[in-house]
Structures are given as structure tokens and as C-alpha cells.
Write an enzyme that holds these catalytic residues in place. Structure first.
Site, PDB file in Angstrom:
ATOM      1  N   LYS A  78       0.960  -1.254  -0.079  1.00 50.25           N
ATOM      2  CA  LYS A  78      -0.019  -0.009   0.084  1.00 50.25           C
ATOM      3  C   LYS A  78       0.857   1.106   0.214  1.00 50.25           C
ATOM      4  O   LYS A  78       1.947   1.319   0.538  1.00 50.25           O
ATOM      5  CB  LYS A  78      -0.738   0.019   1.268  1.00 50.25           C
ATOM      6  N   SER A 153      -9.475   2.484   2.742  1.00 47.49           N
ATOM      7  CA  SER A 153      -8.274   3.134   2.027  1.00 47.49           C
ATOM      8  C   SER A 153      -7.562   2.276   1.124  1.00 47.49           C
ATOM      9  O   SER A 153      -6.888   2.595   0.259  1.00 47.49           O
ATOM     10  CB  SER A 153      -7.445   4.308   2.927  1.00 47.49           C
ATOM     11  N   SER A 177     -10.132   0.285   6.647  1.00 46.21           N
ATOM     12  CA  SER A 177      -9.379   0.608   5.418  1.00 46.21           C
ATOM     13  C   SER A 177      -9.019  -0.857   4.817  1.00 46.21           C
ATOM     14  O   SER A 177      -8.582  -0.923   3.631  1.00 46.21           O
ATOM     15  CB  SER A 177      -8.209   1.339   5.642  1.00 46.21           C
TER      16      SER A 177
END
Length: 471
Positions: A78, A153, A177
């Protein structure tokens, strides 16, 4: 109905999960170069539409421990997690990213499990939104229907795992997330107990650490294998040993069914129906399911919103200190500025907010004196069309939309407790619906055992079982 977009085909990746691919690599049935070539071809097929990749390093991967249980399996990191030599953008265009000087602890943990890092996945600005959308760039799209959000996210990771580009991908969770994009994209997304995996660099600097790192996967055994490797390589004395969880257990659990979120939002009919269907399946498996409540209400919601605003405020006011002279606050998304402005008006409440939030862990622990697991929706409604949660939506409207959507997940972040999103069914618009299971601190084992049982009795719907869309 929207058409699905995926990259599954008869290549070196096949339709294996990470454990299956690692086994084929160990047996020499497929080579690492073939696997990376397959990832590249799959990216070329779907990413021009899905837009899940930030940085590609397929020609110069960072390779993991060849002795790790997932040795040679390709993954993505990420884009808020440092990999030595790679730039980290945090999903924003507000600064010029420089190459990172060292691996983060989370990156080192991925490598210790054997995973090969091939690039970074997209996320909304600083992970503040629940949809991977931007003020100045194209959104990340959901492979089940590219007109819809992939969640956030960790939205880029979820889109590319669901579409078959990589078997699993790194993710982290500060308010949902991991679990939100898992629910949106039909994946397994487990947020570990705080401290179960390596400490998150951003979370460590928060007054109350909300963030845990993990993975998004297509199978329970992939998530269990990663967590077992993390447990073996970095034991946390305050938590019970986890080890490798390999299947369901014959335990009869007390499961509390929570259908009313603390935000007061209305759970849509499709979501409620899927969760109630899972509750009936759990009863059929022999568990005791009874109505329950989290015992928190709008006071907790308001406190969490104030705290979320505090984090945005620190970014707006401290951006140059964190990122250097290239930081330009004027390029931050309107959502970031809206949250920061919200906090300016709430600043006087900060001591009381932090005090109440710091006590949530104790309250949460008390919920599990009468239950072993809590069952709820992940989200109050099915993932929305792109644009509904765009950071360009006027802040007051967007704030209410987010509260009506992200209605269940933040409690486990504040408490530091484990929770998992599992595919629960399908909505009337043919999009996945997630179910949320949460447990006491350090009890990932129970969540994984229950997840195995649900996966066995009701295997997840596979995107590759339908024809790919002609995008």
C-alpha cells in the site's frame, strides 16, 4: 447490471490463491519469472480501467525470504508504507515523493513471509476517505462493476486482488481500511489486534494508535498463513500465541448479532438480508446467535469524527515538517481541508475526546464477557457508485454520507481489537456484500476458525466464473 472486469486466465498464476501458488513454486512447476510476467500481462489487461496501481517495479522486485511460507508469491504494498528506494505518495499530490531510505517494519514483515514486492497500490489521500477517489485524478474502480467504488483506503489493493492480478496484497486499517474494500470487492480482509503485526509507522505517532497492517486475500488460508508467519517472526508477549490456523474448530460459540450501528444509519435491505442469512448459517453450524449491541452511540461517533479531524489538521498544518519544502497544502483534497476545518472548531474538546476514546478498549473488552464473537454488517449499505463519496463533494454532505456508510468498523480500531470482513452474499445490483466478525483482543484464532467454517459451507462467489467485460 454492470459487467465484471477480471484478468484470470490460463497462465502461470492460474486461479491459485497465494498458498497454492507458493506450493507450485516450491515444487518447481512454475518459475518466479513466469509469475512476474503473468502479473505484468494481467495488469496490462485490467489496470487501464481499474487504476489500482501507483508504482510498478515488476522488472526490479524486492524479493522476500526464500524460506518463508509464501516464498515467491507476488504482492503489492500500500502506498503509505515505505519500501527502501521506492517513493511513497500517501495518495496525495501535495508533495514530491522522494525514495524511502529504509523498509518500514510492515515491509520487513511482508518480506519475512517470503512475498515478492512488485509495486505499490493506490489509496485515497492519507487514507482519510472510504472510497479511492481523488480531486485531481481518476478513481480506482471496482472489478465487479467499474462504475462503482472499490472501497478504501486499501482500495487499489482490493481491486487488483479481486481482479486476479495478484493473489493477495498488503493493506492497513485505521478506521475500516482493510475491511471496507474487502466488503466492496468480495475479499477476506482481517484487521489484526493492535500489536499482532509489526507496528505501523503512522499509527505510532498518533495520540491513539488506530492502525494495524495485514493483507487482503481471496481465501481464509492465505490470511491465516500470513498471520502465522507474522506471529512466528515477531512474537508479541502481551498477546497469546497464534500459530497457523488450518481449519474450523468444533467449538460452540456465543455470537452477538448487531444490526443497529452507533451512527443511527439505516442498514439497507440487501445488507441486512445477507447478514441475517449468515446468522442463520451460524445457527445451523451449532452456534448460539442472539441480539446484541455495541453499547456505544453518537458520543463515540462524534468523538471519532473529531479525532479524524485532528489527524487531517496535523497534515494540513504539519505537512512541510513531514514532507519537506515541496509540500503544498493548497493541493490537498477538499475532504482533507474539510476535516481539518471541522477540527479547528472542535479543538477545545480534544482532552475530553482523547480521554473517552482511550477508555473504549475497556468497554470493548466487557462486550466479550457474554459473547465470543460479534456479527454485524461491515457497512450500512452496498458500495456506492463512484462520485457519491468523491472528495470534491461539499464537506457537510460528504461527512453525512460517510457516517451513513462507515457505520460499524471504527470501534475495533479505537479498541485495538481484531475483526474480519468476509463475503456474505450479493446485493440486488450484483455487487458483493460483506459480513463483519469481531472478537476479543488477541483472538484472531476464533475469527479464522469461524471464517474457515463459513468459507467451507458457503464458498465465496468467484469473479472469474462470469465472463470478463469488453472494456
Amino acid at each position: 447490471m454492470g459487467e465484471r472486469l477480471h484478468a484470470f486466465t490460463d497462465d502461470a498464476l492460474g486461479d491459485d490463491d497465494a498458498v497454492g501458488l507458493a506450493e507450485r513454486l516450491r515444487r518447481g512447476e512454475v518459475a518466479g519469472t513466469e509469475v512476474r510476467d503473468a502479473v505484468a500481462a494481467r495488469l496490462d489487461r485490467v489496470d487501464p480501467v481499474l487504476r489500482g496501481l501507483t508504482l510498478g517495479r515488476l522488472d526490479e522486485p524486492v524479493t522476500g525470504d526464500p524460506a518463508g511460507p509464501l516464498a515467491g508469491v507476488p504482492t503489492l504494498v500500500k502506498d503509505n508504507t515505505e519500501v527502501r528506494g521506492w517513493p511513497t505518495t500517501n495518495g496525495t499530490s501535495a508533495y514530491f515523493p522522494r525514495p524511502s531510505r529504509a523498509h518500514s517494519a510492515a515491509t520487513a514483515q511482508l518480506l519475512a513471509s517470503g512475498l515478492d514486492l512488485l509495486g505499490t497500490s493506490r489509496m485515497p489521500e492519507y487514507g482519510l476517505n472510504a472510497s479511492t477517489e481523488f480531486a485531481r485524478a481518476d478513481p480506482t474502480r471496482n472489478p465487479w462493476n467499474p462504475e462503482y467504488s472499490s472501497g478504501a483506503s486499501s482500495g487499489g489493493a482490493a481491486a487488483l486482488v479481486a481482479a486476479g492480478v495478484v493473489p493477495l496484497a498488503h493493506a492497513n486499517d485505521g478506521g475500516g481500511s482493510i475491511r471496507i474494500p474487502a466488503a466492496a470487492c468480495g475479499l477476506v480482509g482481517l484487521k489484526p489486534t493492535r500489536g499482532q503485526t509489526a507496528p505501523n509507522a503512522q499509527g505510532a505517532h498518533m495520540p491513539i494508535d488506530l492502525v494495524s497492517d495485514g493483507v487482503l486475500s481471496r481465501s481464509v488460508r492465505d490470511t491465516a498463513t500470513f498471520l502465522a508467519a507474522a506471529d512466528r517472526n515477531r512474537r508479541t508477549p502481551a498477546l497469546p500465541p497464534l500459530g497457523l490456523v488450518e481449519g474450523p474448530a468444533p467449538r460452540r460459540l456465543r455470537i452477538g448479532l448487531v444490526l443497529d450501528p452507533p451512527t443511527g444509519a439505516q442498514v439497507d435491505a440487501d445488507t441486512r438480508s445477507c447478514v441475517e442469512d449468515v446468522a442463520r448459517l451460524l445457527e445451523k453450524q451449532g452456534h448460539e446467535v442472539s441480539p446484541a449491541t455495541t453499547g456505544v452511540g453518537m458520543r463515540f461517533v462524534d468523538d471519532f469524527l473529531d479525532y479524524w479531524g485532528l489527524l487531517a489538521f496535523s497534515l494540513v498544518t504539519g505537512g512541510k515538517l513531514m514532507h519537506g519544502a515541496s509540500f503544498d497544502g493548497g493541493r490537498l483534497d477538499p475532504l482533507t481541508h474539510g476535516l481539518s476545518d471541522h477540527y479547528r472548531h472542535a479543538m477545545a474538546r480534544t482532552p475530553a475526546v482523547l480521554h473517552r476514546l482511550s477508555r473504549i478498549r475497556q468497554h470493548y473488552a466487557e462486550l466479550f464477557t457474554g459473547h465470543d464473537v460479534l456479527l454485524s454488517p461491515v457497512l450500512a449499505h452496498v458500495t456506492p457508485r463512484l462520485g457519491w463519496l468523491s472528495p470534491t463533494v461539499p464537506f457537510d454532505t460528504l461527512r453525512e454520507r460517510l457516517l451513513d456508510y462507515v457505520a460499524f468498523t471504527p470501534l475495533c480500531n479505537v479498541a485495538g481489537a481484531p475483526a474480519v470482513s468476509l463475503p456474505a452474499g450479493v446485493a440486488g445490483n450484483d455487487l458483493p456484500v460483506g459480513v463483519h466478525l469481531s472478537a476479543a483482543h488477541g483472538d484472531e484464532r476464533t475469527l479464522l476458525e469461524l471464517a474457515y467454517a463459513l468459507e467451507a459451507d458457503r464458498p465465496w462467489r468467484r469473479i472469474q466464473d462470469a465472463a470478463a467485460a469488453p472494456w
